[in-house]
Design a protein around this motif. Structure first.
Motif, mmCIF file in Angstrom:
data_model
loop_
_atom_site.group_PDB
_atom_site.id
_atom_site.type_symbol
_atom_site.label_atom_id
_atom_site.label_comp_id
_atom_site.label_asym_id
_atom_site.label_seq_id
_atom_site.Cartn_x
_atom_site.Cartn_y
_atom_site.Cartn_z
ATOM 1 N N ALA A 185 0.833 -1.203 0.000
ATOM 2 C CA ALA A 185 0.000 0.000 0.000
ATOM 3 C C ALA A 185 0.869 1.256 0.000
ATOM 4 C CB ALA A 185 -0.925 -0.004 1.208
ATOM 5 N N LEU A 186 2.149 1.118 0.409
ATOM 6 C CA LEU A 186 3.016 2.305 0.498
ATOM 7 C C LEU A 186 3.163 3.042 -0.835
ATOM 8 C CD1 LEU A 186 5.896 1.294 2.940
ATOM 9 C CD2 LEU A 186 4.061 2.926 3.314
ATOM 10 N N PRO A 187 3.474 2.323 -1.938
ATOM 11 C CA PRO A 187 3.575 3.053 -3.211
ATOM 12 C C PRO A 187 2.283 3.775 -3.570
ATOM 13 C CG PRO A 187 4.411 0.824 -3.456
ATOM 14 C CD PRO A 187 3.836 0.915 -2.090
ATOM 15 N N VAL A 188 1.151 3.106 -3.319
ATOM 16 C CA VAL A 188 -0.141 3.724 -3.662
ATOM 17 C C VAL A 188 -0.345 4.983 -2.826
ATOM 18 C CG1 VAL A 188 -2.612 3.333 -3.811
ATOM 19 C CG2 VAL A 188 -1.032 1.443 -4.218
ATOM 20 N N MET A 196 -5.765 13.051 -7.291
ATOM 21 C CA MET A 196 -5.582 11.917 -6.383
ATOM 22 C C MET A 196 -6.338 10.691 -6.886
ATOM 23 S SD MET A 196 -5.895 13.886 -2.732
ATOM 24 C CE MET A 196 -5.571 12.478 -1.673
ATOM 25 N N ALA A 197 -7.574 10.905 -7.337
ATOM 26 C CA ALA A 197 -8.365 9.784 -7.843
ATOM 27 C C ALA A 197 -7.697 9.184 -9.085
ATOM 28 C CB ALA A 197 -9.790 10.248 -8.151
ATOM 29 N N ALA A 198 -7.225 10.058 -9.969
ATOM 30 C CA ALA A 198 -6.572 9.573 -11.192
ATOM 31 C C ALA A 198 -5.305 8.794 -10.839
ATOM 32 C CB ALA A 198 -6.232 10.748 -12.101
ATOM 33 N N THR A 199 -4.569 9.279 -9.812
ATOM 34 C CA THR A 199 -3.344 8.586 -9.407
ATOM 35 C C THR A 199 -3.671 7.208 -8.852
ATOM 36 O OG1 THR A 199 -2.397 10.729 -8.884
ATOM 37 C CG2 THR A 199 -1.246 8.810 -8.048
ATOM 38 N N LEU A 200 -4.752 7.136 -8.087
ATOM 39 C CA LEU A 200 -5.161 5.835 -7.548
ATOM 40 C C LEU A 200 -5.383 4.849 -8.692
ATOM 41 C CD1 LEU A 200 -6.009 4.333 -4.939
ATOM 42 C CD2 LEU A 200 -8.348 4.975 -5.465
ATOM 43 N N ALA A 201 -6.130 5.298 -9.698
ATOM 44 C CA ALA A 201 -6.401 4.420 -10.846
ATOM 45 C C ALA A 201 -5.099 4.078 -11.569
ATOM 46 C CB ALA A 201 -7.384 5.106 -11.785
ATOM 47 N N ALA A 202 -4.237 5.091 -11.754
ATOM 48 C CA ALA A 202 -3.002 4.871 -12.509
ATOM 49 C C ALA A 202 -2.069 3.912 -11.775
ATOM 50 C CB ALA A 202 -2.301 6.205 -12.761
ATOM 51 N N THR A 203 -1.968 4.057 -10.427
ATOM 52 C CA THR A 203 -1.069 3.152 -9.698
ATOM 53 C C THR A 203 -1.607 1.724 -9.760
ATOM 54 O OG1 THR A 203 -2.175 3.889 -7.699
ATOM 55 C CG2 THR A 203 0.009 4.754 -8.089
ATOM 56 N N ALA A 204 -2.938 1.591 -9.696
ATOM 57 C CA ALA A 204 -3.514 0.248 -9.839
ATOM 58 C C ALA A 204 -3.125 -0.314 -11.205
ATOM 59 C CB ALA A 204 -5.030 0.307 -9.676
ATOM 60 N N GLY A 205 -3.176 0.541 -12.235
ATOM 61 C CA GLY A 205 -2.790 0.113 -13.574
ATOM 62 C C GLY A 205 -1.329 -0.302 -13.632
ATOM 63 N N VAL A 206 -0.455 0.480 -12.961
ATOM 64 C CA VAL A 206 0.979 0.150 -12.950
ATOM 65 C C VAL A 206 1.202 -1.200 -12.285
ATOM 66 C CG1 VAL A 206 3.186 0.790 -11.901
ATOM 67 C CG2 VAL A 206 1.823 2.517 -13.055
ATOM 68 N N ARG A 207 0.539 -1.420 -11.140
ATOM 69 C CA ARG A 207 0.687 -2.687 -10.429
ATOM 70 C C ARG A 207 0.254 -3.849 -11.311
ATOM 71 N NH1 ARG A 207 -0.510 -2.781 -4.933
ATOM 72 N NH2 ARG A 207 -1.122 -4.928 -5.305
ATOM 73 N N TYR A 208 -0.892 -3.671 -11.981
ATOM 74 C CA TYR A 208 -1.399 -4.724 -12.847
ATOM 75 C C TYR A 208 -0.434 -4.971 -14.002
ATOM 76 C CZ TYR A 208 -4.408 -7.238 -16.051
ATOM 77 O OH TYR A 208 -4.914 -8.181 -16.913
ATOM 78 N N GLY A 209 0.030 -3.880 -14.612
ATOM 79 C CA GLY A 209 0.945 -3.998 -15.748
ATOM 80 C C GLY A 209 2.232 -4.716 -15.364
#
Lengths: 354, 274, 310
Positions: free
Chosen positions: A105-108, A219-232
């Motif tokens: 959760a730290l990176p997010v 912040m909301a966009a970053t949440l989505a983007a970090t989820a995308g990075v993790r998935y990628g």
């Protein structure tokens, strides 16, 4: 000459400013790191003590003997050794995995709560006009604004990742062989991967904040983007290095391969049957067959022999994969930092009232 | 000046309009997300139910042998029952991941909707502007919180109903899926909806207390995450039956706590001098 | 004050040629050309939305021009030499609300090599703002004082103030203005103050820049602008205020009487007119009421248009 003085004197000054602005974050983060580090050290010390007290330290649960004593099958067996393994499995396994999830959760959090508001708030509240009209250049200000949190995040996550790796590898040497080491817990929670992922997510937040210019949407966009990075990264990781192929005997039996290879590898990259010429027929080629007979017919039709194969990442791939992923994340982070610097220089904002 | 004097009844409509105008983007985004998730759940459930039916393994715990008159072939050889179980096992990760995703909904609603609502007004001082309009402060608070809360409750009710509907046929099939664990328990039934309401008011109350957006959001995130962990640890795990009883009890407790937080918000808003 | 390059740029604080800025909704500034000599105190006047804030933001390098160029003491606004020499107080006085007043002044000290702590503290003390108070708890007027203190402490050579006095009570406005002008006079600072109420700047400005609809309407020394105009009054019928080749800025009739503002330096206007010199306010109002009147840029305010970049 005046320009030179401006540049050098401004450097220390702007550090004072960003330190003052990030005071709350720095203290909170330091407290968080100390608490988590303390917990990890405590848990590991306790776990190692337990392993020693029960005489199973250094004995992986897939071995048959530990210091001359027979380990009954830890899944079904009973006896003092099996009980000790059960205890590790029941008590330390959930703690280890939950701590890993917390570290993930730290990176997010770094992206959403530290990165995204960093510039977006200045743009939203208009205070960027206050700092950008002082003698310090915008680029220098941005560099200081990015450097301080980055340094704090790198130091903090490096401590935590090192401690977690230390705890994880001790536990994994004994048991937990069912947890694939290439999945996000533990992979992204340990080693340089956690550090670089945190830096990447932080800069992703900063860049999105700079472009979106409003705190909450950024912040909301970053949440989505970090989820995308993790998935990628999860999708990319098995492909970062060529896998090693294990081949069974002619009747499909993998018995000739030492057990520790299976127990220490990241398995399941691909498996199936080999053709006569050595070509691979992955299992999912026949997944649409709706019965066992149909599956067998399907493989025969594709030219399968009875020889099975499995693609794995051996344990020796752990550190190279860690460094490759860290390299990718840091390169992306660097690109984002460069983007921010360009954006801030090239695009004086178009927001002032006409 | 010479225009008609607006009736007091229509100030409610005005406040509602104001609330809609402020949350337009969030409501639209939330609606789109809800539709996407609903489509995914429909698709996944249809596949799983078809498998249970076609392979005749409804009611079989996974790897249970024999079941419904079928049994494994000797020596781990392929057999229809084993094959059916392998296919069923593939449905477990999507179910669990969706559950975790739904669990994130209350946390995100508390953090991103509840916490900034009042904190932003207090931080930016816009409350002064609104409080000087003719609508009373309590009405203003009701409209400010009411619209996002209604949307959040409607959204989570739909999501939780969909997920419950998906999970229910498979509730006994997956041997290692403890139904009282955080997933699925907190992602299904009334517990999921009540958690959303609670975390929303938790966010609102923390926003009111802290009066700064970012710290309020961070605090809400930490408190809701702690709450979920505590609920998972403290919840009773009756051996058989009682699932819905535990669900409704937890929902009731959460709603009572949410009501207390709402009352706290109203009292504090009334007393706080402009 | 001479520039390192030693050319005439040193004598003008602000110079614009062909300057334009376009937003998505249209042009905010168009074809603006003028120069302000170093050391002047200039009122930047114009109705709301005329482009005053855009011009100041361009000078402060918070906006990039769409066309043309702007020079600050001969440097581009983005050059470090320019950044160190200007100070800008934006209309909404952006400050960090969580900082104390002392923190805010420390910000100025840390970010500016030529910081004058005593001058900054003097401004803050003048307005009775406690140094330990959080900026977020101050009144609008007090925040303005802190913003002004920050600008004055920077020891800038060009002060850009965007409607600085709009939220001050008349007493404090007078006091702040006095302090500001004393500082400016002592250090030879060039000051540009935007306002839409000219009375606010009564008697303190020696230069004037009137912007309307994104274009320069008047530019130059207040005295020269004032003395270039005449207010004439006569009978409504039979007289043509434009006779004799004078430019008529504005004409108004009240009953049988006609009053006109004409641009005429020396030439007599003709028989039948009562001629008097208008106040500066008369001139400004005349130009504001007639958007089509041709602009007037005095010789001293004309940009040296050798390097027009479009």
């Amino acid at each position: 000459m005046t320009a030179r003085t401006v540049l050098t004197e401004g450097a220390t000054g702007v550090l004072w400013l960003v330190r003052r602005q990030q005071r709350a974050f720095l203290w909170t983060f330091a407290a968080l790191v100390v608490a988590l580090a303390g917990y990890i050290v405590w848990q590991r010390v306790e776990m190692v003590g337990y392993l020693r007290d029960h005489g199973i330290d250094g004995c992986a649960d897939w071995r048959t003997y530990c210091r001359g004593k027979r380990i009954s099958d830890p899944v079904r067996g009973s006896g003092p050794l099996a009980d000790a393994y059960f205890h590790v499995y029941d008590v330390y396994r959930p703690r280890l995995l939950d701590t890993g999830r917390l570290l993930l959760a730290l990176p997010v959090v770094a992206g959403v709560f530290v990165g995204a508001p960093l510039i977006a708030r200045e743009l939203e509240s208009g205070t960027y006009r206050l700092v950008w009209t002082q003698s310090v250049s915008r680029t220098r200000w941005l560099a200081a604004r990015l450097a301080l949190p980055t340094a704090a995040l790198v130091v903090g996550t490096a401590i935590l990742a090192a401690l977690y790796t230390w705890w994880w590898r001790t536990a994994r040497a004994i048991t937990l062989t069912d947890v694939a080491w290439g999945t996000s817990v533990p992979f992204d929670a340990s080693g340089p991967a956690l550090v670089s992922l945190t830096v990447l997510c932080f800069l992703l937040g900063v860049a999105l904040g700079l472009v979106i210019r409003r705190t909450l949407p950024a912040m909301a966009a970053t949440l989505a983007a970090t989820a995308g990075v993790r998935y990628g990264l999860g999708v990319l990781r098995p492909r970062l290095m060529p896998t090693r192929t294990l081949v069974s005997a002619a009747d499909g039996d993998f018995g000739a391969i030492p057990r520790h290879v299976f127990s220490t590898s990241w398995r399941g990259m691909s498996n199936g049957y080999l053709t006569r010429s050595g070509g691979k027929i992955p299992w999912d080629r026949c997944s649409s067959a709706d019965s066992a007979d149909a599956t067998e017919r399907c493989f025969t039709r594709l030219g399968s022999t009875g020889r099975a194969y499995e693609d794995i990442h051996p344990a020796s791939h752990f550190w190279p994969l860690q460094w490759i992923e860290a390299g990718i994340c840091l390169a992306a982070a660097l690109a984002l930092a460069a983007f921010c610097a360009r954006w801030i220089r090239r695009r004086p904002t178009g927001r002032a009232a006409a | 000046m010479s225009g008609t004097v607006t009736e007091t009844t229509s100030t409610t409509r005005g406040l509602l309009w104001l609330a809609w105008r402020r949350h337009r983007a969030a409501l639209t985004a939330g609606g789109a997300l809800l539709l996407a998730l609903a489509g995914y759940v429909l698709y996944q459930r249809a596949g799983m139910v078809a498998l249970l039916h076609d392979r005749n393994i409804a009611g079989c715990r996974i790897w249970q042998n024999p079941c419904n008159g079928m049994r494994f072939a000797p020596h781990d050889a392929p057999s229809p029952l084993r094959d059916a179980y392998e296919r069923l096992d593939a449905h477990r990760p999507p179910l669990l991941v969706t559950g975790w995703l739904l669990l994130a909904v209350p946390v995100l609603i508390g953090t991103f909707v509840g916490a900034p609502l009042l904190a932003r007004e207090l931080e930016s001082g816009t409350y002064k502007m609104v409080w000087s309009q003719s609508a009373s402060r309590t009405r203003w608070l009701a409209a400010l919180l009411g619209v996002p809360l209604t949307a959040a409750v409607a959204g989570t009710t739909a999501l939780s109903a969909l997920f419950t509907w998906w999970w229910w046929p498979a509730r006994d099939q997956f041997a290692h899926l403890d139904r009282y664990a955080t997933v699925p328990f907190d992602a299904v039934g009334p517990a999921a909806v009540a958690l959303t309401v609670l975390s929303f008011f938790l966010g609102a109350a923390l926003g009111l207390l802290i009066a700064r957006t970012l710290p309020a959001m961070a605090a809400t995130l930490a408190v809701t995450a702690g709450l979920l962990t505590a609920l998972g640890a403290l919840r009773p795990h009756p051996r058989d039956g009682g699932f819905w009883w535990v669900q409704w009890t937890q929902a009731g407790l959460c709603l009572a706590l949410a009501a207390a937080l709402a009352a706290f918000c109203v009292r504090r808003i009334r007393r706080r001098p402009v | 004050m001479t520039d390192e390059n030693g050319d005439i740029a040193g004598s003008s604080a602000l110079e614009a040629t062909g300057l334009g800025r376009k937003y998505r909704r249209g042009w905010a500034l168009r074809d603006v050309a003028f120069r302000l000599p170093a050391g002047c105190v200039c009122a930047l006047v114009g109705p709301n939305g005329s482009g005053k804030s855009t011009l100041l933001s361009l000078a402060a390098d918070l906006l990039a021009p769409t066309t043309g160029i702007l020079r600050i003491f001969g440097h581009a606004p983005s050059a470090p030499e320019a950044r160190a020499r200007i100070a800008f107080v934006a209309q909404d006085k952006p400050l960090y609300p969580r900082f104390t007043v002392a923190d805010t002044l420390r910000l100025g000290r840390e970010l500016n090599p030529r910081w004058d702590q005593r001058a900054a503290e003097r401004v803050v003390a003048e307005a009775d703002v406690p140094l330990a108070a959080r900026v977020g708890s101050l009144s609008g007027g007090q925040r303005t004082c802190v913003a002004l203190a920050l600008a004055l402490g920077k020891r800038a050579e060009l002060l850009l103030l965007d409607e600085p006095m709009s939220d001050q009570d008349p007493l404090r406005r007078r006091r702040m203005m006095g302090a500001l002008m004393a500082e400016a006079a002592e250090h030879g600072t060039t000051v540009v103050i935007s306002t839409h109420v000219l009375a606010e700047l009564d008697g303190v400005c020696d230069h004037l820049l009137l912007i309307g609809d994104g274009r320069i309407r008047l530019a130059g020394e207040s005295d020269a602008i004032q003395s270039a105009h005449r207010l004439i009054t006569g009978a409504r019928d039979g007289l043509d205020p434009g006779a004799g080749g004078h430019t008529v800025v504005e004409r108004r009739t009240t009953g049988r009487q006609l009053t006109a503002l004409v641009r005429s330096a020396t030439a007599p206007v003709g028989d039948g007119w009562i001629v008097r010199e208008p106040s500066l306010e008369d001139v400004l109002l005349g130009y504001l009421r007639s958007p089509d009147a041709p602009p007037l840029i005095t010789a001293g305010a004309r940009a040296s248009s050798r390097d027009v970049v479009r």
